[in-house]
Enzyme design. Structure first.
Site, PDB file in Angstrom:
ATOM      1  N   SER A  48       0.826  -1.210   0.000  1.00  0.00           N
ATOM      2  CA  SER A  48       0.000   0.000   0.000  1.00  0.00           C
ATOM      3  C   SER A  48       0.858   1.258   0.000  1.00  0.00           C
ATOM      4  O   SER A  48       0.460   2.294  -0.549  1.00  0.00           O
ATOM      5  CB  SER A  48      -0.959   0.003   1.189  1.00  0.00           C
ATOM      6  OG  SER A  48      -0.258  -0.115   2.414  1.00  0.00           O
ATOM      7  N   ASP A  67       4.746   1.665  11.498  1.00  0.00           N
ATOM      8  CA  ASP A  67       4.488   0.253  11.779  1.00  0.00           C
ATOM      9  C   ASP A  67       5.578  -0.246  12.730  1.00  0.00           C
ATOM     10  O   ASP A  67       6.751   0.087  12.542  1.00  0.00           O
ATOM     11  CB  ASP A  67       4.516  -0.551  10.474  1.00  0.00           C
ATOM     12  CG  ASP A  67       3.883  -1.933  10.589  1.00  0.00           C
ATOM     13  OD1 ASP A  67       4.171  -2.632  11.588  1.00  0.00           O
ATOM     14  OD2 ASP A  67       3.131  -2.322   9.690  1.00  0.00           O
ATOM     15  N   GLY A  71       4.096  -7.441  13.105  1.00  0.00           N
ATOM     16  CA  GLY A  71       2.921  -8.137  12.599  1.00  0.00           C
ATOM     17  C   GLY A  71       1.683  -7.895  13.431  1.00  0.00           C
ATOM     18  O   GLY A  71       1.759  -7.641  14.636  1.00  0.00           O
ATOM     19  N   HIS A 140      -6.475  -4.928  13.409  1.00  0.00           N
ATOM     20  CA  HIS A 140      -7.920  -4.843  13.233  1.00  0.00           C
ATOM     21  C   HIS A 140      -8.712  -5.272  14.469  1.00  0.00           C
ATOM     22  O   HIS A 140      -9.873  -5.670  14.360  1.00  0.00           O
ATOM     23  CB  HIS A 140      -8.352  -5.691  12.034  1.00  0.00           C
ATOM     24  CG  HIS A 140      -7.971  -5.092  10.704  1.00  0.00           C
ATOM     25  ND1 HIS A 140      -7.314  -3.891  10.597  1.00  0.00           N
ATOM     26  CD2 HIS A 140      -8.153  -5.530   9.438  1.00  0.00           C
ATOM     27  CE1 HIS A 140      -7.103  -3.624   9.323  1.00  0.00           C
ATOM     28  NE2 HIS A 140      -7.604  -4.598   8.598  1.00  0.00           N
ATOM     29  N   ARG A 147      -7.979   3.212  18.752  1.00  0.00           N
ATOM     30  CA  ARG A 147      -6.814   3.980  19.182  1.00  0.00           C
ATOM     31  C   ARG A 147      -6.153   4.685  17.998  1.00  0.00           C
ATOM     32  O   ARG A 147      -5.765   5.852  18.101  1.00  0.00           O
ATOM     33  CB  ARG A 147      -5.824   3.049  19.883  1.00  0.00           C
ATOM     34  CG  ARG A 147      -4.642   3.758  20.529  1.00  0.00           C
ATOM     35  CD  ARG A 147      -3.859   2.802  21.414  1.00  0.00           C
ATOM     36  NE  ARG A 147      -3.362   1.665  20.653  1.00  0.00           N
ATOM     37  CZ  ARG A 147      -3.594   0.378  20.967  1.00  0.00           C
ATOM     38  NH1 ARG A 147      -4.322   0.076  22.031  1.00  0.00           N
ATOM     39  NH2 ARG A 147      -3.093  -0.595  20.239  1.00  0.00           N
ATOM     40  N   HIS A 165      -9.199   0.910   5.446  1.00  0.00           N
ATOM     41  CA  HIS A 165      -9.215  -0.325   4.662  1.00  0.00           C
ATOM     42  C   HIS A 165      -9.917  -1.441   5.421  1.00  0.00           C
ATOM     43  O   HIS A 165     -10.033  -1.416   6.637  1.00  0.00           O
ATOM     44  CB  HIS A 165      -7.782  -0.755   4.332  1.00  0.00           C
ATOM     45  CG  HIS A 165      -7.699  -1.771   3.244  1.00  0.00           C
ATOM     46  ND1 HIS A 165      -6.830  -2.827   3.266  1.00  0.00           N
ATOM     47  CD2 HIS A 165      -8.413  -1.888   2.080  1.00  0.00           C
ATOM     48  CE1 HIS A 165      -6.981  -3.546   2.166  1.00  0.00           C
ATOM     49  NE2 HIS A 165      -7.946  -2.994   1.436  1.00  0.00           N
ATOM     50  N   ASP A 166     -10.393  -2.437   4.672  1.00  0.00           N
ATOM     51  CA  ASP A 166     -11.052  -3.633   5.208  1.00  0.00           C
ATOM     52  C   ASP A 166     -12.341  -3.292   5.955  1.00  0.00           C
ATOM     53  O   ASP A 166     -12.615  -3.818   7.040  1.00  0.00           O
ATOM     54  CB  ASP A 166     -10.107  -4.424   6.122  1.00  0.00           C
ATOM     55  CG  ASP A 166      -8.929  -5.013   5.362  1.00  0.00           C
ATOM     56  OD1 ASP A 166      -9.093  -5.317   4.161  1.00  0.00           O
ATOM     57  OD2 ASP A 166      -7.844  -5.163   5.948  1.00  0.00           O
TER      58      ASP A 166
END
Length: 207
Positions: A48, A67, A71, A140, A147, A165-166
């Protein structure tokens, strides 16, 4: 116009962003009416980020990715999207940063993508530049999605675009945390909806 080379690199890069949604994200980033950097929360292996870079390069701006690169929940051992090749044997934890750096370097996008390795909430506390676009695609869970919205939405400039997204209104299609923060943002009355694509929702901050 969007950088065709970076769009192609984004389509070919590893990750979970469908090309039609990624192109819609890039188009929103290209056409937003205010100046400022483009910031994404949650980068994984950089797919992305390249879609955003395809807009950042012609705009003459920067993509900032935030990030921790350990993960999300679904990337951990025993979960659906776990990839054992992403585990750093030295510490026994997921580490997506090397893969992210390879993706960005292979696309020739290191000049427009700045990677920040940190928890999003920690970095938000020291960020001060108004954003032209904020893309939320981190963990997610309800707690982390709320937050991310609470910490980063105040940094979005008036006229800027909030991308989530999602977003799946039907629980049968996917998790509900992104859908709930999408509803939460709309409920504030501060946003108006722009045309999205698939599970990508786009909101313009009006005030």
């Amino acid at each position: 116009m969007l950088s065709p080379e970076l769009l192609k690199a984004a389509a070919d890069a590893p990750g979970f962003m469908p090309d039609d949604e990624g192109t819609a994200l890039a188009t929103a980033a290209l056409t937003v009416d205010v100046d400022g950097p483009l910031l994404e929360v949650g980068s994984y292996l950089g797919k992305s980020a390249l879609y955003l870079a395809a807009a950042a390069r012609p705009r003459g701006t920067t993509v900032v990715t935030v990030d921790h690169h350990r993960g999300s929940e679904e990337h951990q051992v025993g979960w659906e999207y776990h990839d054992p090749t992403l585990v750093d044997p030295a510490v026994g934890l997921i580490d997506t940063l090397p893969g992210f750096r390879r993706t960005i370097a292979a696309a020739g996008a290191e000049d427009v993508v700045t990677a920040v390795v940190a928890r999003a909430e920690d970095f938000a506390r020291i960020w001060s530049t108004p954003l032209a676009l904020l893309f939320l695609d981190g963990s997610h869970t309800d707690e982390s999605a709320r937050r991310d919205l609470a910490n980063w939405a105040p940094h979005l400039a008036v006229g800027g675009v909030l991308a989530i997204h999602d977003v799946f209104p039907d629980p049968a299609d996917g998790g509900q945390a992104p859908y709930r923060i999408y509803q939460q943002a709309l409920a504030t009355g501060s946003y108006s909806e722009l045309p999205g694509q698939g599970s990508l929702r786009l909101l313009r901050r009006d005030h």
